[in-house]
Design an enzyme around this catalytic site. Sequence first.
Site, PDB file in Angstrom:
ATOM      1  N   LYS A  17       0.827  -1.223   0.000  1.00 36.35           N
ATOM      2  CA  LYS A  17       0.000   0.000   0.000  1.00 36.35           C
ATOM      3  C   LYS A  17       0.856   1.267   0.000  1.00 36.35           C
ATOM      4  CE  LYS A  17      -2.416  -0.346   3.782  1.00 36.35           C
ATOM      5  NZ  LYS A  17      -2.299  -1.642   4.417  1.00 36.35           N
ATOM      6  N   ARG A  93     -10.195   1.737   8.351  1.00 32.01           N
ATOM      7  CA  ARG A  93      -9.804   0.384   8.746  1.00 32.01           C
ATOM      8  C   ARG A  93     -10.971  -0.357   9.377  1.00 32.01           C
ATOM      9  NH1 ARG A  93      -3.962   1.464   9.131  1.00 32.01           N
ATOM     10  NH2 ARG A  93      -2.819  -0.385   9.701  1.00 32.01           N
ATOM     11  N   ARG A 130      10.899  -6.259   5.700  1.00 34.85           N
ATOM     12  CA  ARG A 130      10.748  -4.800   5.531  1.00 34.85           C
ATOM     13  C   ARG A 130      11.606  -4.012   6.529  1.00 34.85           C
ATOM     14  NH1 ARG A 130       4.881  -2.005   5.361  1.00 34.85           N
ATOM     15  NH2 ARG A 130       4.668  -2.616   7.532  1.00 34.85           N
ATOM     16  N   ARG A 162      10.490  -1.812  11.819  1.00 32.33           N
ATOM     17  CA  ARG A 162       9.420  -1.218  12.617  1.00 32.33           C
ATOM     18  C   ARG A 162       9.094  -2.113  13.802  1.00 32.33           C
ATOM     19  NH1 ARG A 162       4.625   0.687   8.608  1.00 32.33           N
ATOM     20  NH2 ARG A 162       3.404  -0.247  10.274  1.00 32.33           N
ATOM     21  N   ARG A 173      -1.679  -7.948  13.844  1.00 35.28           N
ATOM     22  CA  ARG A 173      -2.178  -6.996  12.844  1.00 35.28           C
ATOM     23  C   ARG A 173      -2.927  -7.720  11.731  1.00 35.28           C
ATOM     24  NH1 ARG A 173       3.004  -4.462  11.071  1.00 35.28           N
ATOM     25  NH2 ARG A 173       1.839  -2.938   9.883  1.00 35.28           N
TER      26      ARG A 173
HETATM   27  P1  AMP Z   1       0.120   1.464   9.233  1.00 35.29           P
HETATM   28  O1  AMP Z   1       1.407   2.135   8.951  1.00 35.29           O
HETATM   29  O2  AMP Z   1      -1.006   1.924   8.338  1.00 35.29           O
HETATM   30  O3  AMP Z   1       0.215  -0.053   9.304  1.00 35.29           O
HETATM   31  O4  AMP Z   1      -0.339   1.950  10.710  1.00 35.29           O
HETATM   32  C1  AMP Z   1       0.472   1.682  11.846  1.00 35.29           C
HETATM   33  C2  AMP Z   1      -0.395   1.635  13.102  1.00 35.29           C
HETATM   34  O5  AMP Z   1      -1.046   2.895  13.304  1.00 35.29           O
HETATM   35  C3  AMP Z   1      -1.534   0.626  13.084  1.00 35.29           C
HETATM   36  O6  AMP Z   1      -1.108  -0.685  13.420  1.00 35.29           O
HETATM   37  C4  AMP Z   1      -2.477   1.231  14.124  1.00 35.29           C
HETATM   38  O7  AMP Z   1      -1.999   1.013  15.444  1.00 35.29           O
HETATM   39  C5  AMP Z   1      -2.361   2.721  13.831  1.00 35.29           C
HETATM   40  N1  AMP Z   1      -3.345   3.160  12.800  1.00 35.29           N
HETATM   41  C6  AMP Z   1      -3.067   3.669  11.562  1.00 35.29           C
HETATM   42  N2  AMP Z   1      -4.198   3.962  10.892  1.00 35.29           N
HETATM   43  C7  AMP Z   1      -5.220   3.626  11.713  1.00 35.29           C
HETATM   44  C8  AMP Z   1      -6.635   3.662  11.584  1.00 35.29           C
HETATM   45  N3  AMP Z   1      -7.224   4.097  10.455  1.00 35.29           N
HETATM   46  N4  AMP Z   1      -7.377   3.230  12.636  1.00 35.29           N
HETATM   47  C9  AMP Z   1      -6.803   2.786  13.768  1.00 35.29           C
HETATM   48  N5  AMP Z   1      -5.479   2.714  13.960  1.00 35.29           N
HETATM   49  C10 AMP Z   1      -4.677   3.120  12.945  1.00 35.29           C
END
Ligand code: AMP
Length: 224
Positions: A17, A93, A130, A162, A173
């Site tokens: 993504k 999400r 990653r 990360r 996740r």
């Molecule tokens: P990502 O980089 O999109 O995987 O986001 C990293 C982390 O940020 C996720 O595992 C959540 O803890 C938080 N996060 C990001 N976007 C959202 C969202 N739309 N709703 C809830 N938590 C989010």
Amino acid sequence: MVPGARLVVLGKQGAGKGTQCVRLSHHYVIPHVSTGDMLRAAVKQRTPLGRKAKEVMDRGELLGDDLIMAMVAERLGESDVRARGFVLDGCPRTVEQAEELAAILAPVDLDLVIDIEVPTAQVLRRLAARRVCSDCGANYSTSQPPQVNWTCDICGGEVVQREDDREEAIARRLELYERQTAPLIDWYRDRDLLASVSGTGAPDAVTRRIVKAIEARRGRRSRV
Ligand code: AMP
């Protein structure tokens, strides 16, 4: 290419993504709005939001819908987004977030929601490999590291794994994705806003598939 678009990109963690959103942002000249990047910036700056978010993020869990949607509403209200559109990465999400997003954008709808499909076995391999720049968020992997000693090619920041790409958090996740995010795919399909695109193969090939889906949608709209 027609500049301007209002896009959402969905897909499991590790589906590509982030990479595809950066490319779409350049292609359509639209801001890349990533909730994960916004939250990681808040954590780094130790803002009140960042302090609240860090622990939840490190565990691989989701933050509350209200908190996320307030942050997104503020960003989508800014002038660059209002003038040119956006590619939204990491949000919605949950179905609740999708409903709230539609309310924020009303009366104009999204142009398209792209679901990048990659088999779970493949995303597990990608996530374990990653690596990201801890300063600018640029993506690398163990097979495509930065040129010099794990420092970022773009900004010189430290390139690391990360916290939430560690094995336990990844499993959590992906489980959350299946339970909370996968129903969104049906939600958008029911509203005729969804295009599913295969995310396997080289990033260039995936970008071509996505752009083709967006252009097909625009063509269909302009004939209506
Ligand atoms: P990502 O980089 O999109 O995987 O986001 C990293 C982390 O940020 C996720 O595992 C959540 O803890 C938080 N996060 C990001 N976007 C959202 C969202 N739309 N709703 C809830 N938590 C989010």
